[in-house]
Design a protein around this motif. Structure first.
Motif, PDB file in Angstrom:
ATOM      1  N   LYS A  68       0.990  -1.326  -0.014  1.00 28.77           N
ATOM      2  CA  LYS A  68      -0.048   0.107   0.107  1.00 28.77           C
ATOM      3  C   LYS A  68       0.953   1.272  -0.196  1.00 28.77           C
ATOM      4  O   LYS A  68       1.715   1.294   0.794  1.00 28.77           O
ATOM      5  CB  LYS A  68      -0.779  -0.007   1.216  1.00 28.77           C
ATOM      6  N   ASN A  69       0.431   2.222  -1.004  1.00 25.25           N
ATOM      7  CA  ASN A  69       1.181   3.382  -1.086  1.00 25.25           C
ATOM      8  C   ASN A  69       2.692   3.277  -1.610  1.00 25.25           C
ATOM      9  O   ASN A  69       3.509   4.422  -1.568  1.00 25.25           O
ATOM     10  CB  ASN A  69       1.238   4.356   0.082  1.00 25.25           C
ATOM     11  N   HIS A  70       3.125   1.933  -1.918  1.00 25.27           N
ATOM     12  CA  HIS A  70       4.345   1.705  -2.656  1.00 25.27           C
ATOM     13  C   HIS A  70       4.321   1.240  -4.048  1.00 25.27           C
ATOM     14  O   HIS A  70       3.332   0.474  -4.305  1.00 25.27           O
ATOM     15  CB  HIS A  70       5.148   1.209  -1.598  1.00 25.27           C
ATOM     16  N   LEU A  71       5.118   1.460  -4.714  1.00 21.79           N
ATOM     17  CA  LEU A  71       5.217   0.869  -6.161  1.00 21.79           C
ATOM     18  C   LEU A  71       5.239  -0.817  -6.183  1.00 21.79           C
ATOM     19  O   LEU A  71       6.089  -1.526  -5.295  1.00 21.79           O
ATOM     20  CB  LEU A  71       6.497   1.320  -6.921  1.00 21.79           C
ATOM     21  N   VAL A  72       4.433  -1.275  -7.190  1.00 23.72           N
ATOM     22  CA  VAL A  72       4.556  -2.828  -7.368  1.00 23.72           C
ATOM     23  C   VAL A  72       5.044  -2.619  -8.889  1.00 23.72           C
ATOM     24  O   VAL A  72       4.064  -2.291  -9.681  1.00 23.72           O
ATOM     25  CB  VAL A  72       3.410  -3.495  -7.080  1.00 23.72           C
TER      26      VAL A  72
ATOM     27  N   GLY B 119     -10.152   4.915  -2.463  1.00 21.71           N
ATOM     28  CA  GLY B 119      -8.625   4.975  -2.871  1.00 21.71           C
ATOM     29  C   GLY B 119      -8.481   4.530  -4.529  1.00 21.71           C
ATOM     30  O   GLY B 119      -9.508   4.810  -4.993  1.00 21.71           O
ATOM     31  N   ARG B 120      -7.137   4.605  -4.635  1.00 18.17           N
ATOM     32  CA  ARG B 120      -7.125   4.562  -6.386  1.00 18.17           C
ATOM     33  C   ARG B 120      -6.332   3.474  -6.437  1.00 18.17           C
ATOM     34  O   ARG B 120      -5.189   3.503  -5.714  1.00 18.17           O
ATOM     35  CB  ARG B 120      -6.942   5.678  -6.675  1.00 18.17           C
ATOM     36  N   ILE B 121      -6.234   3.149  -7.564  1.00 22.08           N
ATOM     37  CA  ILE B 121      -4.845   2.431  -8.418  1.00 22.08           C
ATOM     38  C   ILE B 121      -4.283   3.303  -9.253  1.00 22.08           C
ATOM     39  O   ILE B 121      -5.122   3.514 -10.336  1.00 22.08           O
ATOM     40  CB  ILE B 121      -5.221   0.923  -8.811  1.00 22.08           C
ATOM     41  N   VAL B 122      -3.275   3.845  -9.214  1.00 21.68           N
ATOM     42  CA  VAL B 122      -2.487   4.568 -10.262  1.00 21.68           C
ATOM     43  C   VAL B 122      -1.432   3.929 -10.721  1.00 21.68           C
ATOM     44  O   VAL B 122      -0.612   3.131 -10.303  1.00 21.68           O
ATOM     45  CB  VAL B 122      -2.171   6.058  -9.506  1.00 21.68           C
ATOM     46  N   ALA B 123      -1.207   4.287 -12.038  1.00 20.90           N
ATOM     47  CA  ALA B 123      -0.080   3.651 -13.075  1.00 20.90           C
ATOM     48  C   ALA B 123       1.381   4.608 -12.656  1.00 20.90           C
ATOM     49  O   ALA B 123       1.131   5.923 -12.614  1.00 20.90           O
ATOM     50  CB  ALA B 123      -0.360   3.759 -14.600  1.00 20.90           C
TER      51      ALA B 123
ATOM     52  N   TYR C 163       2.538  -0.307 -10.945  1.00 23.03           N
ATOM     53  CA  TYR C 163       1.250   0.495 -10.347  1.00 23.03           C
ATOM     54  C   TYR C 163       1.631   0.494  -8.808  1.00 23.03           C
ATOM     55  O   TYR C 163       2.263   0.027  -8.100  1.00 23.03           O
ATOM     56  CB  TYR C 163      -0.026  -0.325 -10.591  1.00 23.03           C
ATOM     57  N   ARG C 164       0.742   1.588  -8.125  1.00 21.21           N
ATOM     58  CA  ARG C 164       0.843   1.964  -6.689  1.00 21.21           C
ATOM     59  C   ARG C 164      -0.734   1.966  -6.484  1.00 21.21           C
ATOM     60  O   ARG C 164      -1.703   2.762  -6.804  1.00 21.21           O
ATOM     61  CB  ARG C 164       1.357   3.133  -6.382  1.00 21.21           C
ATOM     62  N   LEU C 165      -1.005   1.318  -5.158  1.00 20.42           N
ATOM     63  CA  LEU C 165      -2.504   1.514  -4.693  1.00 20.42           C
ATOM     64  C   LEU C 165      -2.194   2.537  -3.696  1.00 20.42           C
ATOM     65  O   LEU C 165      -1.542   2.447  -2.511  1.00 20.42           O
ATOM     66  CB  LEU C 165      -2.830   0.154  -3.993  1.00 20.42           C
TER      67      LEU C 165
END
Length: 225
Positions: free
Chosen positions: A169-173, A209-213, A219-221
């Motif tokens: 959460k809140n970090h890049l995957v 919340g959101r999933i951002v590219a 992606y990061r949630l």
């Protein structure tokens, strides 16, 4: 340290042998293709985990599962159903009788191994059985997802992608991490990740919340604590 013990129950003996060969380098595997003798094998081997087919002559997988879960000595043993062409009702029945996980045939070997590792690690103390982010909750044991208390139906890959995002959460995957851990050696591209993410976004529209590219990376949630 002694190898973890796995009992495999499948009415097709070749499937038992194949699973035993795949897992044999890491785990101590025993198997039976006779569902009527499955419970006796489980009681004698006292396995750390059971792989169980659903549709078998004699006793169905859910019948074996029920007996295992009603036995004080084996009730905490994780059971993963490995079965082909199971209906939603059959999957629900499996979980109602005590199944810990359900993987459909044909499956990717990497996915099966990761599922097994996850179930064996859940037997250890202090391992979270639930992940949350804002109004989203993931039950890692039943593999169910809820947004605002309403269940969201995800495919196995969508669940695993969401799990990775929520855990980080809140970090890049990165896309590479998704491809390696979820698709394994299957020849797919980052477009497969992007496609599953798009489906996922539509299914969890009510998520606060959101999933951002992250351009060119992954992606990061994003969600408030």
């Amino acid at each position: 340290m002694a190898a973890k013990r796995i009992v495999i129950v499948d009415d097709y003996e070749e499937s038992c042998k194949l699973l035993a060969e795949i897992l044999g380098s890491t785990y101590e595997c025993s198997y039976t293709s006779d569902s009527m003798s499955a419970v006796n094998l489980i009681n004698s081997k006292k396995p750390d985990l059971i792989l169980l087919d659903y549709k078998m002559p004699g006793l169905l997988g859910v019948d074996v599962c029920r007996e295992v879960k009603e036995n004080e000595a084996t009730k905490n043993t994780p059971i993963i159903f490995v079965s082909g062409a199971a209906t939603i009702d059959e999957r629900i029945k499996a979980f109602e009788t005590g199944a810990d996980d359900f993987i459909s045939k044909p499956f990717h070997v990497k996915e099966l191994i990761l599922r097994i590792k996850a179930r064996l690690s859940e037997k250890e103390p202090d391992v979270a059985a639930e992940l949350t982010a804002a109004n989203l909750k993931m039950n890692l044991l039943s593999r169910q997802v809820y947004v605002d208390g309403e269940e969201v139906n995800l495919t196995p890959k969508q669940f695993d992608i969401l799990k990775m995002l929520v855990a980080a959460k809140n970090h890049l995957v990165t896309r590479e991490k998704c491809l390696m851990e979820i698709w394994g050696d299957t020849e797919v591209t980052s477009r497969n990740v992007d496609s599953q993410i798009n489906y996922l976004k539509r299914k969890i529209q009510k998520f606060n919340g959101r999933i951002v590219a992250v351009p060119s990376l992954g992606y990061r949630l994003e969600a408030q604590e």
